[in-house]
Design a protein around this motif. Sequence first.
Motif, mmCIF file in Angstrom:
data_model
loop_
_atom_site.group_PDB
_atom_site.id
_atom_site.type_symbol
_atom_site.label_atom_id
_atom_site.label_comp_id
_atom_site.label_asym_id
_atom_site.label_seq_id
_atom_site.Cartn_x
_atom_site.Cartn_y
_atom_site.Cartn_z
ATOM 1 N N LYS A 126 19.546 -13.216 -6.909
ATOM 2 C CA LYS A 126 19.100 -12.959 -8.393
ATOM 3 C C LYS A 126 19.557 -11.786 -8.751
ATOM 4 C CE LYS A 126 16.215 -16.505 -8.123
ATOM 5 N NZ LYS A 126 16.719 -17.754 -8.949
ATOM 6 N N LEU A 127 20.179 -10.779 -7.812
ATOM 7 C CA LEU A 127 20.810 -9.729 -8.513
ATOM 8 C C LEU A 127 22.177 -9.729 -8.679
ATOM 9 C CD1 LEU A 127 19.104 -6.862 -5.869
ATOM 10 C CD2 LEU A 127 18.982 -7.021 -8.428
ATOM 11 N N ALA A 128 23.039 -10.666 -8.058
ATOM 12 C CA ALA A 128 24.121 -10.809 -8.021
ATOM 13 C C ALA A 128 24.628 -11.112 -9.637
ATOM 14 C CB ALA A 128 24.772 -11.960 -7.141
ATOM 15 N N PRO A 129 24.156 -12.207 -10.359
ATOM 16 C CA PRO A 129 24.285 -12.642 -11.665
ATOM 17 C C PRO A 129 24.270 -11.231 -12.546
ATOM 18 C CG PRO A 129 22.530 -13.954 -10.874
ATOM 19 C CD PRO A 129 23.176 -13.226 -9.675
ATOM 20 N N TRP A 130 22.901 -10.788 -12.374
ATOM 21 C CA TRP A 130 22.548 -9.495 -13.014
ATOM 22 C C TRP A 130 23.628 -8.342 -13.079
ATOM 23 C CZ3 TRP A 130 21.510 -4.619 -11.366
ATOM 24 C CH2 TRP A 130 21.054 -3.578 -12.440
ATOM 25 N N TRP A 131 24.046 -7.999 -11.713
ATOM 26 C CA TRP A 131 24.967 -7.042 -11.725
ATOM 27 C C TRP A 131 26.402 -7.358 -12.267
ATOM 28 C CZ3 TRP A 131 25.490 -2.114 -10.489
ATOM 29 C CH2 TRP A 131 26.810 -1.668 -10.270
ATOM 30 N N LYS A 132 26.631 -8.678 -12.510
ATOM 31 C CA LYS A 132 27.745 -9.109 -13.152
ATOM 32 C C LYS A 132 27.893 -8.606 -14.319
ATOM 33 C CE LYS A 132 31.161 -12.784 -13.486
ATOM 34 N NZ LYS A 132 31.138 -14.392 -13.353
ATOM 35 N N ASP A 133 26.715 -8.791 -15.100
ATOM 36 C CA ASP A 133 26.407 -8.440 -16.504
ATOM 37 C C ASP A 133 26.280 -7.150 -16.872
ATOM 38 O OD1 ASP A 133 26.706 -11.392 -17.070
ATOM 39 O OD2 ASP A 133 24.428 -11.612 -17.373
ATOM 40 N N ALA A 134 25.408 -6.355 -15.964
ATOM 41 C CA ALA A 134 25.101 -4.879 -16.065
ATOM 42 C C ALA A 134 26.103 -4.161 -15.563
ATOM 43 C CB ALA A 134 23.677 -4.764 -15.551
ATOM 44 N N ALA A 135 26.843 -4.167 -14.823
ATOM 45 C CA ALA A 135 27.769 -3.463 -14.124
ATOM 46 C C ALA A 135 28.636 -2.476 -15.166
ATOM 47 C CB ALA A 135 28.833 -4.028 -13.240
ATOM 48 N N ILE A 148 24.428 -0.626 -4.874
ATOM 49 C CA ILE A 148 24.790 -1.908 -5.309
ATOM 50 C C ILE A 148 26.300 -1.973 -6.221
ATOM 51 C CG2 ILE A 148 23.552 -1.562 -7.653
ATOM 52 C CD1 ILE A 148 22.856 -4.577 -7.410
ATOM 53 N N GLY A 149 26.893 -3.267 -5.972
ATOM 54 C CA GLY A 149 28.106 -3.189 -6.561
ATOM 55 C C GLY A 149 29.139 -4.369 -6.282
ATOM 56 N N THR A 150 30.429 -3.948 -6.315
ATOM 57 C CA THR A 150 31.310 -5.064 -5.648
ATOM 58 C C THR A 150 32.477 -4.118 -4.996
ATOM 59 O OG1 THR A 150 32.720 -4.818 -7.856
ATOM 60 C CG2 THR A 150 30.891 -6.718 -7.578
ATOM 61 N N ARG A 151 33.130 -4.708 -4.080
ATOM 62 C CA ARG A 151 34.268 -4.324 -3.407
ATOM 63 C C ARG A 151 35.240 -5.233 -2.967
ATOM 64 N NH1 ARG A 151 30.300 -4.220 1.506
ATOM 65 N NH2 ARG A 151 29.937 -1.795 0.849
ATOM 66 N N ALA A 152 36.502 -4.790 -3.020
ATOM 67 C CA ALA A 152 37.574 -5.665 -2.945
ATOM 68 C C ALA A 152 37.514 -6.077 -1.492
ATOM 69 C CB ALA A 152 38.956 -5.069 -3.144
ATOM 70 N N GLY A 153 37.591 -7.663 -1.304
ATOM 71 C CA GLY A 153 37.913 -7.980 0.088
ATOM 72 C C GLY A 153 39.258 -7.823 0.592
ATOM 73 N N ARG A 154 39.482 -8.185 2.004
ATOM 74 C CA ARG A 154 40.775 -7.950 2.387
ATOM 75 C C ARG A 154 41.765 -9.252 2.011
ATOM 76 N NH1 ARG A 154 40.314 -6.407 8.710
ATOM 77 N NH2 ARG A 154 41.401 -4.443 8.253
ATOM 78 N N ASP A 155 42.761 -8.837 1.878
ATOM 79 C CA ASP A 155 43.868 -9.915 1.462
ATOM 80 C C ASP A 155 44.117 -10.741 2.882
ATOM 81 O OD1 ASP A 155 44.086 -8.909 -1.176
ATOM 82 O OD2 ASP A 155 46.064 -8.010 -0.580
#
Length: 174
Positions: free
Chosen positions: A62-71, A89-96
């Motif tokens: 439930k938090l994932a879509p909220w974070w996308k809008d609120a970040a 809470i946040g996002t991080r870049a994955g490894r290539d």
Amino acid sequence: MPPIRTPRSVKAATELLERYAAIEGDIALIENVRNAAIAEANKSADAGAEPLIAERDLIREKLAPWWKDAAASLTAGNRKSIELGGCMIGTRAGRDSLAINGDEDAIAEKLSKRDWAKPLVRVVTRLDKKAIMKSIDGVYRKQLAALGLSRKAGGEQFFVERAEQGGTVAGARA
């Protein structure tokens, strides 16, 4: 524990071996009790954790879509994560990773034929010891010996182990 002496007769050795077998049986029983206790502890812990894990996963979902809008508003566009409610809470870049469009083995084969690409391909060469042991006394024995390969006899090794009792479940032979 009484002192244990090297036996000097078959009778003394038999007594030691009987004690050895009894000890092995006792150790097996202790291991069974331990394994049963571990299994019960795991079962209990899993039962307690299962609903919490399910709730945690639902909250995350439930938090994932909220974070996308609120970040953007919460980070002023300067960060990818924040501390909020006792959590990060946040996002991080994955490894290539390498995308391979085609047959990986065929591509590796093509690269291995190009001088500039040799550092990009790994070639591993090892002795197939099982195959060599089958061939060591055969047609190529002289060539193998010249390379330093020969049969090494296995040494005798002392063993003592508890004999399974015939007529018991553990002693049944298939």
